[in-house]
Design a protein around this motif. Structure first.
Motif, PDB file in Angstrom:
ATOM      1  N   GLN A 125     -56.904  17.537  10.364  1.00  0.00           N
ATOM      2  CA  GLN A 125     -56.962  18.624   9.389  1.00  0.00           C
ATOM      3  C   GLN A 125     -56.949  19.987  10.080  1.00  0.00           C
ATOM      4  N   SER A 126     -57.699  20.117  11.166  1.00  0.00           N
ATOM      5  CA  SER A 126     -57.760  21.397  11.881  1.00  0.00           C
ATOM      6  C   SER A 126     -56.391  21.783  12.438  1.00  0.00           C
ATOM      7  N   GLU A 127     -55.639  20.789  12.908  1.00  0.00           N
ATOM      8  CA  GLU A 127     -54.300  21.065  13.438  1.00  0.00           C
ATOM      9  C   GLU A 127     -53.359  21.518  12.328  1.00  0.00           C
ATOM     10  N   ALA A 128     -53.455  20.859  11.180  1.00  0.00           N
ATOM     11  CA  ALA A 128     -52.598  21.229  10.057  1.00  0.00           C
ATOM     12  C   ALA A 128     -52.923  22.636   9.569  1.00  0.00           C
ATOM     13  N   LEU A 129     -54.207  22.967   9.480  1.00  0.00           N
ATOM     14  CA  LEU A 129     -54.598  24.305   9.037  1.00  0.00           C
ATOM     15  C   LEU A 129     -54.154  25.369  10.035  1.00  0.00           C
ATOM     16  N   ALA A 130     -54.200  25.038  11.316  1.00  0.00           N
ATOM     17  CA  ALA A 130     -53.735  25.987  12.334  1.00  0.00           C
ATOM     18  C   ALA A 130     -52.240  26.262  12.171  1.00  0.00           C
ATOM     19  N   LEU A 131     -51.476  25.211  11.859  1.00  0.00           N
ATOM     20  CA  LEU A 131     -50.048  25.401  11.624  1.00  0.00           C
ATOM     21  C   LEU A 131     -49.805  26.258  10.384  1.00  0.00           C
ATOM     22  N   VAL A 132     -50.550  25.988   9.322  1.00  0.00           N
ATOM     23  CA  VAL A 132     -50.401  26.769   8.092  1.00  0.00           C
ATOM     24  C   VAL A 132     -50.715  28.237   8.355  1.00  0.00           C
ATOM     25  N   GLU A 180     -43.551  17.742   5.886  1.00  0.00           N
ATOM     26  CA  GLU A 180     -44.255  17.832   4.610  1.00  0.00           C
ATOM     27  C   GLU A 180     -45.306  16.741   4.471  1.00  0.00           C
ATOM     28  N   ASN A 181     -44.938  15.516   4.808  1.00  0.00           N
ATOM     29  CA  ASN A 181     -45.888  14.418   4.671  1.00  0.00           C
ATOM     30  C   ASN A 181     -47.017  14.506   5.687  1.00  0.00           C
ATOM     31  N   GLN A 182     -46.712  14.991   6.882  1.00  0.00           N
ATOM     32  CA  GLN A 182     -47.752  15.161   7.897  1.00  0.00           C
ATOM     33  C   GLN A 182     -48.801  16.173   7.434  1.00  0.00           C
ATOM     34  N   ILE A 183     -48.339  17.323   6.959  1.00  0.00           N
ATOM     35  CA  ILE A 183     -49.270  18.367   6.509  1.00  0.00           C
ATOM     36  C   ILE A 183     -50.048  17.896   5.288  1.00  0.00           C
ATOM     37  N   ALA A 184     -49.342  17.282   4.337  1.00  0.00           N
ATOM     38  CA  ALA A 184     -50.000  16.827   3.109  1.00  0.00           C
ATOM     39  C   ALA A 184     -51.052  15.768   3.405  1.00  0.00           C
ATOM     40  N   LEU A 244     -42.329  18.863  15.200  1.00  0.00           N
ATOM     41  CA  LEU A 244     -43.103  18.146  14.187  1.00  0.00           C
ATOM     42  C   LEU A 244     -42.152  17.404  13.261  1.00  0.00           C
ATOM     43  N   GLU A 245     -42.196  16.092  13.295  1.00  0.00           N
ATOM     44  CA  GLU A 245     -41.347  15.291  12.423  1.00  0.00           C
ATOM     45  C   GLU A 245     -42.056  15.024  11.096  1.00  0.00           C
ATOM     46  N   ASP A 246     -41.240  14.811  10.057  1.00  0.00           N
ATOM     47  CA  ASP A 246     -41.793  14.471   8.741  1.00  0.00           C
ATOM     48  C   ASP A 246     -42.846  15.500   8.323  1.00  0.00           C
TER      49      ASP A 246
END
Length: 468
Positions: A389-396, A414-418, A410-412
């Motif tokens: 989650q922390s990695e996804a938020l950092a990307l956002v 949308e699904n990775q972030i979701a 980063l592959e896939d």
């Protein structure tokens, strides 16, 4: 003697009238902080009574240069230019003259001169003048105001909801900007702080066009407070446009209790009602939509047929692929079906099959084959590392600062972030969405669509099993 006295009286009366007129003009000018300035008067005059549609071609370029020079004169004069514009607007109001080109030009110039301090005046002009008279002046001014994300811009943004006419073209991206796309850019750039204002417009404005426009903006907002209002308006909306906008909003948000409402338009003879429900059905994300869409693949209206076939393709189920194949076989000479036929064949190819081999499979085998192809097309892809989650938020956060989605490494995506984020993170995604709208381009629209899909995946995963 008496005759001369009569002439003197007439002369005196004329003189008094002239003096009063001068005093009146002086008082009017003083009220707006401007005295007669030949350069400003000439600049204002250059902007009056313009109709490019009737100007000969050889005169248009010269007139455009004259207008440009007038704009520079008025903006360069600052407060004096502002006063000259306001004085002319007041004169038009008093005379009843409908010089709409000048009024929209004046609004754009007032924005240049005073920015947000002129928001109320600009909004009042926009409420009275049709945008199509000079749409670029309106759209770009509204967009610049939205980019400030300052609440003082809201009178302008609300007024921008009130007119569906007009369009402008962004040549570097070959992008036509018109309603409702223009609303997406303007209110999208302002961001989620505008959602409560939009809902207030829907509920309290009493203006059908503004209500429909506000619902159109809220359609992909994930602003749950709008749902009760949309549920009511899907049935009771004052106009067909309001009812359709409410149905689209409910379809995108995809709450289980709204399934029956989303179907409303399919019972109509109006093609716009049908299209609204078909679009909402796809956005709802429920495979039951396939059986409702199939009958419309042979509808007499080509736009309805295309909407139905698009729904079948995007849902990508054994039933939808079979229906596409059947329609293509029934109308082998229809060129509009070529892309759908290729799509159906490509889906089977991804599963390592052709149509004959697919038809020989039992139902469970067909389900497995289509699921395999759907995973390749839309994910989630099996295997591989998952984001925390922390990695996804950092990307956002990084993408929000950049104003675009960077998928490198980063592959896939949308699904990775979701998969990594939770419902409490939707606010961060809404801010990302707003930052992307700060780019006026077709690439921005693609990125926004990706963010919308991520939000849908997160919320629907959270709602799964919770009932309506």
């Amino acid at each position: 003697m008496g005759h001369r006295r009569s002439g003197d009286v007439v002369f005196v009366l004329i003189a008094i009238a002239a003096i009063m007129a001068i005093l009146s003009q002086t008082a009017f000018a003083t009220a707006h902080g401007v005295m007669a300035d030949p350069a400003l008067s000439a600049a204002v005059a250059a902007m009056r009574g313009i109709d490019f549609d009737i100007l000969p071609c050889e005169e248009k370029a010269a007139k455009a240069q004259e207008i440009g020079a007038a704009w520079e004169t008025l903006t360069g004069a600052g407060s004096a230019g502002r006063a000259a514009l306001l004085a002319e607007l007041d004169a038009l109001q008093s005379s009843g003259d409908e010089d709409d080109y000048f009024k929209l030009s004046a609004a754009a110039l007032l924005w240049r001169i005073g920015g947000l301090d002129e928001a109320a005046v600009i909004a009042e002009i926009w409420r009275r003048v049709p945008f199509e008279e000079q749409y670029p002046y309106v759209f770009y001014t509204a967009y610049e105001a939205a980019l400030t994300r300052d609440p003082r811009a809201l009178p302008m943004l609300v007024a921008f909801l009130g007119d569906k006419s007009g369009s402008t073209f962004v040549p570097q991206y070959y992008l036509d900007i018109e309603w409702p796309l223009a609303l997406d850019f303007v209110w999208g750039a302002y961001g989620p702080a505008g959602y409560p204002v939009l809902l207030e417009v829907v509920v309290e404005s009493g203006n059908a066009t503004m209500a429909e426009s506000a619902l159109a903006v809220l359609c992909t907002s994930e602003y749950a407070e709008a749902l009760p209002v949309a549920r009511r308006l899907a049935f009771e909306g004052e106009t067909a446009g309001i009812r359709r906008a409410a149905i689209r909003l409910l379809g995108w948000h995809g709450r289980a209790r709204d399934w029956e409402r989303v179907l409303i338009g399919l019972a109509s003879d109006d093609v716009d009602d049908i299209q609204a429900s078909l679009w909402a059905l796809y956005q709802f994300g429920d495979e039951r939509a396939v059986s409702y869409a199939i009958p419309f693949c042979n509808h007499p209206d080509p736009w309805v047929r295309d909407e139905a076939l698009s729904l079948l393709a995007l849902m990508c189920t054994p039933e939808s692929i079979g229906a596409i194949r059947k329609v293509c076989e029934e109308r082998p000479d229809d060129p509009d079906l070529y892309d759908y036929e290729c799509y159906a064949d490509a889906v089977l190819w991804m599963a390592g099959l052709d149509w004959e081999a697919y038809c020989e499979l039992p139902p469970a085998g067909r389900e497995q084959a289509i699921a395999q192809a759907r995973a390749i097309l839309y994910g989630p892809r099996p295997g591989g590392d998952r984001l925390a989650q922390s990695e996804a938020l950092a990307l956002v956060e990084q993408w929000t600062e950049q104003g675009y989605i960077d998928c490198d490494g980063l592959e896939d995506t949308e699904n990775q972030i979701a998969a990594a984020l939770v419902r409490d993170d939707v606010g961060a995604l809404q801010e990302l969405r707003a930052s992307i709208y700060h780019r006026l381009s077709d690439e921005a629209l693609r990125d926004v669509a990706g963010v919308d899909r991520i939000i849908q995946k997160i919320v629907r995963r959270d709602l799964a099993g919770k009932g309506p």
